[in-house]
Scaffold this motif. Structure first.
Motif, PDB file in Angstrom:
ATOM      1  N   SER A 100       4.083   6.453  13.962  1.00 17.92           N
ATOM      2  CA  SER A 100       4.533   7.442  14.946  1.00 17.92           C
ATOM      3  C   SER A 100       5.621   8.345  14.378  1.00 17.92           C
ATOM      4  N   GLN A 101       6.344   7.857  13.366  1.00 17.66           N
ATOM      5  CA  GLN A 101       7.422   8.633  12.759  1.00 17.66           C
ATOM      6  C   GLN A 101       7.029   9.238  11.412  1.00 17.66           C
ATOM      7  N   ASN A 102       5.981   8.689  10.798  1.00 13.71           N
ATOM      8  CA  ASN A 102       5.579   9.126   9.461  1.00 13.71           C
ATOM      9  C   ASN A 102       4.058   9.273   9.408  1.00 13.71           C
ATOM     10  N   ALA A 151       1.227  -1.186   9.868  1.00 16.43           N
ATOM     11  CA  ALA A 151       2.511  -0.503   9.755  1.00 16.43           C
ATOM     12  C   ALA A 151       3.551  -1.237  10.599  1.00 16.43           C
ATOM     13  N   ASN A 152       4.741  -0.674  10.637  1.00 13.56           N
ATOM     14  CA  ASN A 152       5.817  -1.264  11.419  1.00 13.56           C
ATOM     15  C   ASN A 152       5.462  -1.221  12.911  1.00 13.56           C
ATOM     16  N   ASP A 153       6.264  -1.902  13.689  1.00 18.92           N
ATOM     17  CA  ASP A 153       6.077  -2.063  15.123  1.00 18.92           C
ATOM     18  C   ASP A 153       5.592  -0.761  15.775  1.00 18.92           C
ATOM     19  N   VAL A 208       0.836  -1.201   0.000  1.00 22.13           N
ATOM     20  CA  VAL A 208       0.000   0.000   0.000  1.00 22.13           C
ATOM     21  C   VAL A 208       0.871   1.250   0.000  1.00 22.13           C
ATOM     22  N   ASN A 209       1.973   1.206   0.751  1.00 27.58           N
ATOM     23  CA  ASN A 209       2.836   2.371   0.928  1.00 27.58           C
ATOM     24  C   ASN A 209       4.102   2.310   0.072  1.00 27.58           C
ATOM     25  N   ARG A 210       4.080   1.492  -0.979  1.00 24.77           N
ATOM     26  CA  ARG A 210       5.280   1.386  -1.808  1.00 24.77           C
ATOM     27  C   ARG A 210       5.653   2.755  -2.364  1.00 24.77           C
ATOM     28  N   GLY A 211       6.921   3.027  -2.272  1.00 21.93           N
ATOM     29  CA  GLY A 211       7.419   4.319  -2.739  1.00 21.93           C
ATOM     30  C   GLY A 211       7.838   5.261  -1.631  1.00 21.93           C
ATOM     31  N   ILE A 212       7.495   4.948  -0.369  1.00 26.54           N
ATOM     32  CA  ILE A 212       7.875   5.867   0.716  1.00 26.54           C
ATOM     33  C   ILE A 212       9.374   5.814   1.001  1.00 26.54           C
ATOM     34  N   GLY A 213      10.024   4.769   0.554  1.00 30.60           N
ATOM     35  CA  GLY A 213      11.457   4.593   0.778  1.00 30.60           C
ATOM     36  C   GLY A 213      11.851   3.234   0.251  1.00 30.60           C
ATOM     37  N   ALA A 233      16.461   3.887   7.934  1.00 27.58           N
ATOM     38  CA  ALA A 233      15.576   4.949   7.452  1.00 27.58           C
ATOM     39  C   ALA A 233      14.184   4.408   7.178  1.00 27.58           C
ATOM     40  N   TYR A 234      14.113   3.238   6.523  1.00 30.48           N
ATOM     41  CA  TYR A 234      12.799   2.685   6.190  1.00 30.48           C
ATOM     42  C   TYR A 234      12.058   2.240   7.441  1.00 30.48           C
ATOM     43  N   PHE A 235      12.785   1.782   8.443  1.00 25.55           N
ATOM     44  CA  PHE A 235      12.140   1.363   9.687  1.00 25.55           C
ATOM     45  C   PHE A 235      11.268   2.486  10.238  1.00 25.55           C
TER      46      PHE A 235
END
Length: 633
Positions: free
Chosen positions: A451-453, A496-498, A431-436, A443-445
């Motif tokens: 919470s970060q993005n 999303a991530n953790d 879904v979020n392909r392209g954010i990094g 950086a991608y983490f």
């Protein structure tokens, strides 16, 4: 385990009398300068390999116990049981979180707590998952075709993730049927004397899980977190109270002890700067004597329980942040493990460029790794938009580099994954392909954490995005190496991530609220939470094909088709007399493919695509973002 990296700065507060010692950024990734030179002759089998043969045919299922299934509500943790876990501040009000609730929606007890930071609530949540829940779902795991389970930590710990172990020789009492009784029994032990160690009811349930899994042909490995323990650990608590007089004074990296006369404070090293994770002390050979001997004893306990034999124990280990412990320890520990069970499988968390993992695979440390480089490469070819996308020829070259990286046999047992408890789920990644770029791990983490993005999209994947996930699964289940699926990816879970990748598993018999809440509390269009049966069947079918076709597990590998312009890639797997061709159409349009027939008739075992055989050639048309698994008759 990578949660603690991101939360390190947020978790600066510890407890009274303890000063947190932050590592410098250059130290944060645990660079190793220890000697990796192989020790002595490497034991090889008849094939000239040092890896266990069974691991080549493994299809792994990663289970995060607290979020998998609540099989026994009577053992659910209480507010006292989570003391010592992050966040350090005790909640004013707390309860077990409803399994089927909207993920970002704060329950009344969370609102009553008053903290504005969402991450604090998410870390405090407990849903009640336990070992009985895993046992209850062994038939499901078997039906899906998984024949090996990697369990995230199950040892005593206050956190939801249990990477902050209070011990390595006991299963968490809240994962068993009698938490209070287990804790009373544990209190009678001398932790330094394994002869006094008792078997709690939670421990016994773990043995029952192992037994029932093996009856179904399913192997089980535990998560070994041998770089550090938690502040609730028997060793650290005794050290905290008795300081230099503690027998554990040399277990941890202590910078200064508490001394009221001089005003000195107790300062120690927390892993990645996190106070709740005191690091074991190391010398040039790895863990010093105290924690080393303890880890060795705990290892034997779970591999040869009660001295009854290896058939009653776990089948191996996954080693957390293995790159943080010196090579010498892993060399000694492998010898110990292989003495207990020569057929045990040892896999490591090594999030490094391919060339940096080589020293760990010389035959005297690890058998395999969590192959994040496989995930990075697949993402760059299948998911990344331009200009971060790689061509089919680059994809082929990177795959070849990874296969050639290891000694013979290792590539066949590496755990080829995409998502895990340390990354956003594959559906949300798409879904979020392209954010990094996934390969840019640090950086991608953060880019993949809400919470970060704040721009990270938390919605459910649509049909087009799920098709990309299916394309990846076709590749994952047919490529060289042992596929590993993170629980719930097969039923369409997203996150999303953790900590969002650790939502409760979706089961048919549980009612789930629609997800309508955004991280900031605002509302969004409803996303229905339910088992995606079509996706689930796709996983099941590909796993069964892998079991049915030995060439996909054991066969050699030959590139068959590389077309940068049409975005086509294909390879052939051969084992004895069996031949399987896998063709991937990574383009947005159907593509007609012509290949040499090679004196065989071929059938598509995946979708029964029509194949025409004309003389010495064969032709078929593969739909956009799809693949074919061709079997020679």
């Amino acid at each position: 385990m990578m949660l603690r990296k991101t939360l390190a700065l947020m978790l600066a507060s510890a407890f009274t009398g303890v000063m947190l010692c932050y590592p410098q950024p250059a130290q944060a990734y645990c660079p190793q300068t220890s000697d990796a030179t192989p020790r002595g002759p490497i034991a090889l089998n008849e094939q000239g390999e040092f890896v266990p043969d069974w691991a080549k045919s493994a299809v792994w299922y990663q289970v995060f116990p607290e979020r998998f299934r609540d099989g026994d509500p009577s053992n659910n943790p209480t507010i006292q049981d989570i003391a010592g876990a992050d966040p350090a501040e005790p909640p004013k009000v707390w309860q077990i979180h409803p399994w089927g609730s909207d993920w970002y929606k704060r329950q009344p007890y969370e609102v009553a707590n008053g903290e504005p930071e969402l991450w604090q609530h998410l870390l405090r949540r407990r849903y009640g998952g336990d070992l009985q829940g895993v046992i209850d779902k062994l038939d499901y795991i078997q039906d899906m075709g998984f024949n090996a389970i990697y369990l995230n930590p199950v040892f005593t710990a206050p956190s939801l993730h249990k990477y902050d172990a209070a011990s390595f020789h006991h299963i968490d009492p809240n994962f068993g049927p009698d938490p209070a009784g287990d804790r009373a029994l544990i209190a009678t032990e001398n932790p330094l004397d394994p002869s006094t160690w008792v078997w709690t009811k939670a421990d016994e349930l773990a043995l029952e899980l192992i037994k029932q899994a093996k009856q179904r042909g399913i192997r089980v490995i535990f998560d070994g977190v041998f770089n550090h323990m938690g502040i609730n650990s028997f060793a650290f608590q005794h050290l905290l109270e008795h300081q230099q007089q503690s027998p554990y004074k040399d277990w941890f990296t202590v910078h200064s002890f508490r001394d009221e006369k001089t005003g000195s404070e107790f300062r120690y090293e927390g892993w990645f700067g996190v106070a709740s994770l005191p690091e074991f002390k190391e010398d040039a050979q790895g863990l010093v004597a105290g924690p080393r001997d303890y880890v060795f004893a705990a290892t034997e306990r779970w591999m040869n329980p009660k001295g009854q034999g290896r058939e009653f124990g776990i089948d191996g280990w996954r080693l957390d942040v293995a790159f943080c412990v010196a090579h010498g320890f892993w060399k000694d520990w492998r010898q110990h493990v292989k003495t207990l069970n020569p057929d045990a499988y040892i896999t490591a968390e090594l999030v490094m460029p391919p060339e940096l993992v080589k020293p760990y695979f010389q035959g005297d440390e690890f058998d395999g790794e969590m192959n994040y480089n496989f995930a990075f490469t697949a993402a760059e070819f299948m998911f990344n938009p331009a200009p971060k996308r790689i061509k089919a020829s680059e994809f082929d070259a990177k795959l070849a580099e990874m296969r050639a990286l290891y000694p013979k046999g290792v590539a066949y047992v590496t755990q080829n994954l995409f998502g895990s408890h340390d990354s956003n789920r594959i559906g949300s990644h798409i879904v979020n392909r392209g954010i990094g770029n996934f390969r840019d791990w640090g950086a991608y983490f953060q880019l993949s954490q809400v919470s970060q993005n704040p721009a990270y999209q938390v919605r459910k994947p649509n049909a087009e995005e799920l098709r990309l996930q299916k394309l990846f699964v076709i590749f994952q289940m047919t490529y060289v190496g042992a596929p590993m699926v993170y629980y719930g990816d097969e039923v369409g879970m997203w996150g999303a991530n953790d900590p969002d990748d650790r939502k409760p598993m979706i089961w048919d018999d549980i009612r789930y609220e629609d997800e309508v809440t955004n991280p900031d509390g605002s509302l969004r269009p409803a996303d229905k939470v339910a088992v995606n049966r079509q996706l689930q069947q796709h996983y099941r079918q590909l796993i069964q094909l892998r079991h049915q076709l030995p060439a996909l597990r054991l066969g050699d590998y030959q590139t068959l088709l590389v077309d940068d312009q049409l975005e086509l890639y294909g390879f052939e797997r051969r084992y004895q007399q069996q031949r399987v061709r896998v063709l991937l159409n990574n383009s947005e349009q159907p593509q007609q493919i012509t290949l040499p027939k090679a004196q065989a008739n071929w059938q598509d075992a995946l979708s029964q695509l029509a194949i025409s055989h004309n003389g010495d050639t064969m032709q078929l048309t593969i739909p956009a973002k799809w693949g074919a698994v061709l079997v020679a008759n």
